[in-house]
Write an enzyme that holds these catalytic residues in place. Structure first.
Site, short mmCIF file in Angstrom:
data_model
loop_
_atom_site.label_atom_id
_atom_site.label_comp_id
_atom_site.label_asym_id
_atom_site.label_seq_id
_atom_site.Cartn_x
_atom_site.Cartn_y
_atom_site.Cartn_z
N ASP A 82 0.53 -8.98 -4.70
CA ASP A 82 1.39 -8.57 -3.59
C ASP A 82 0.84 -7.28 -2.96
O ASP A 82 0.54 -6.32 -3.68
CB ASP A 82 2.81 -8.35 -4.16
CG ASP A 82 3.87 -8.24 -3.09
OD1 ASP A 82 3.64 -8.74 -1.97
OD2 ASP A 82 4.94 -7.65 -3.37
N HIS A 83 0.71 -7.28 -1.65
CA HIS A 83 0.19 -6.12 -0.91
C HIS A 83 -1.12 -5.56 -1.48
O HIS A 83 -1.22 -4.38 -1.80
CB HIS A 83 1.24 -5.01 -0.82
CG HIS A 83 2.39 -5.39 0.05
ND1 HIS A 83 2.33 -5.39 1.41
CD2 HIS A 83 3.63 -5.82 -0.27
CE1 HIS A 83 3.49 -5.80 1.91
NE2 HIS A 83 4.29 -6.08 0.91
N GLY A 179 12.71 -2.31 -0.20
CA GLY A 179 13.59 -1.33 -0.82
C GLY A 179 15.06 -1.71 -0.72
O GLY A 179 15.39 -2.83 -0.34
N HIS A 208 9.16 -10.73 3.71
CA HIS A 208 9.06 -9.65 2.71
C HIS A 208 10.36 -8.86 2.74
O HIS A 208 11.08 -8.85 3.74
CB HIS A 208 7.89 -8.72 3.04
CG HIS A 208 6.58 -9.23 2.54
ND1 HIS A 208 5.85 -8.60 1.57
CD2 HIS A 208 5.90 -10.36 2.85
CE1 HIS A 208 4.76 -9.29 1.32
NE2 HIS A 208 4.76 -10.36 2.09
#
Ligand code: ZN
Length: 284
Positions: A82-83, A179, A208
């Site tokens: 991821d990322h 977040g 996302h």
């Protein structure tokens, strides 16, 4: 069984549902995610964030045991970086056995993002791995402030990006943030962005920051073409809340018991999202 994201996302695209990708960072969290998928016969993606791999357990330590868990499971399991922002790191993860990587070069100017992502697609092909790209900049929350006001993906640029890079899945930004949102806050989504990109590319699109988006936003996103939903914060929160609640009720609980209880709380949360994503019984 251990697979790349390609087959599961292509089927989700045709069948108009989404596959869940959950942020894990150790064997316990990966086990909770795979067990939840197994119980509901859903394909699943174990998302390992570059930042977590760098700060906690590295790719070499985590990848092989999770591949063994995947192979022991009768549902499709992919491991996705991821990322991945560091090109060398992304390549190393592929060498370590990741079946999928996200090449996140979204911080670069568009031409550079296209070049980096296209090169990674070529590199990943030698490993039979799938590649997710990102266009636009998904917001993140710092305290109660959105850190990025200019966060919506421009459809024309995204369509061009998808065509030029040959990616298997595309992360777009249309209203969600990474977040935790403030209590009671539900983000406003720009569904026209999803619609336009889907119509022009027909490739699997990725949401996302799926945590806290609200069921309606998620359902509508799936209807319009989202086929992969990333959730990290809600998975962590479910485990944290269980830990706090159980420790408050019984401060003498052993660490072993605590870990097991948090895994079971995490598993229930993943099952909730698998149902919401409509991927129950969708594994081959
Ligand atoms: Zn993300």
């Amino acid at each position: 069984m251990y697979v790349s994201m390609k087959g599961m996302l292509d089927r989700a695209n045709k069948g108009k549902y989404a596959v869940m990708a959950i942020n894990c960072f150790n064997l316990e969290t990966a086990k909770a995610v795979i067990d939840a998928a197994q119980e509901l016969r859903a394909p699943i993606i174990v998302d390992l964030l570059q930042e977590h791999l760098m700060e906690h357990l590295g790719s070499k330590l985590l990848t092989q045991p999770i591949i063994e868990m995947a192979n022991a499971s009768s549902v499709e399991v992919a491991i996705n970086l991821d990322h991945g922002q560091d090109i060398g790191f992304v390549k190393r993860c592929l060498k370590d056995g990741f079946s999928s990587v996200m090449m996140d070069a979204s911080a670069y100017p568009i031409e550079k993002n296209i070049e980096i992502t296209r090169n990674m697609v070529a590199f990943a092909q030698t490993y039979d791995a799938s590649v997710e790209g990102e266009i636009g900049s998904i917001g993140s929350i710092s305290g109660n402030q959105m850190t990025n006001n200019d966060m919506y993906t421009q459809p024309d640029i995204a369509i061009d990006f998808a065509l030029k890079t040959g990616i298997d899945a595309l992360a777009i930004s249309y209203g969600s943030s990474h977040g935790n949102y403030q209590e009671g806050f539900v983000p406003e989504f720009r569904f026209d962005i999803v619609e336009k990109i889907k119509q022009a590319t027909n490739i699997p699109l990725v949401l996302h920051g799926g945590s806290g988006c609200g069921e309606e936003n998620i359902r509508r996103s799936i209807e319009l073409g989202i086929n992969k939903i990333n959730v990290g914060s809600d998975f962590m929160n479910a485990q944290c809340q269980r830990l706090k609640r159980d420790l408050k009720a019984n401060p003498e609980l052993s660490y072993f018991d605590l870990i097991h209880r948090t895994v079971s709380a995490g598993k229930e949360l993943v099952k909730y999202y698998i149902r919401l994503s409509q991927s129950v019984n969708k594994s081959i």
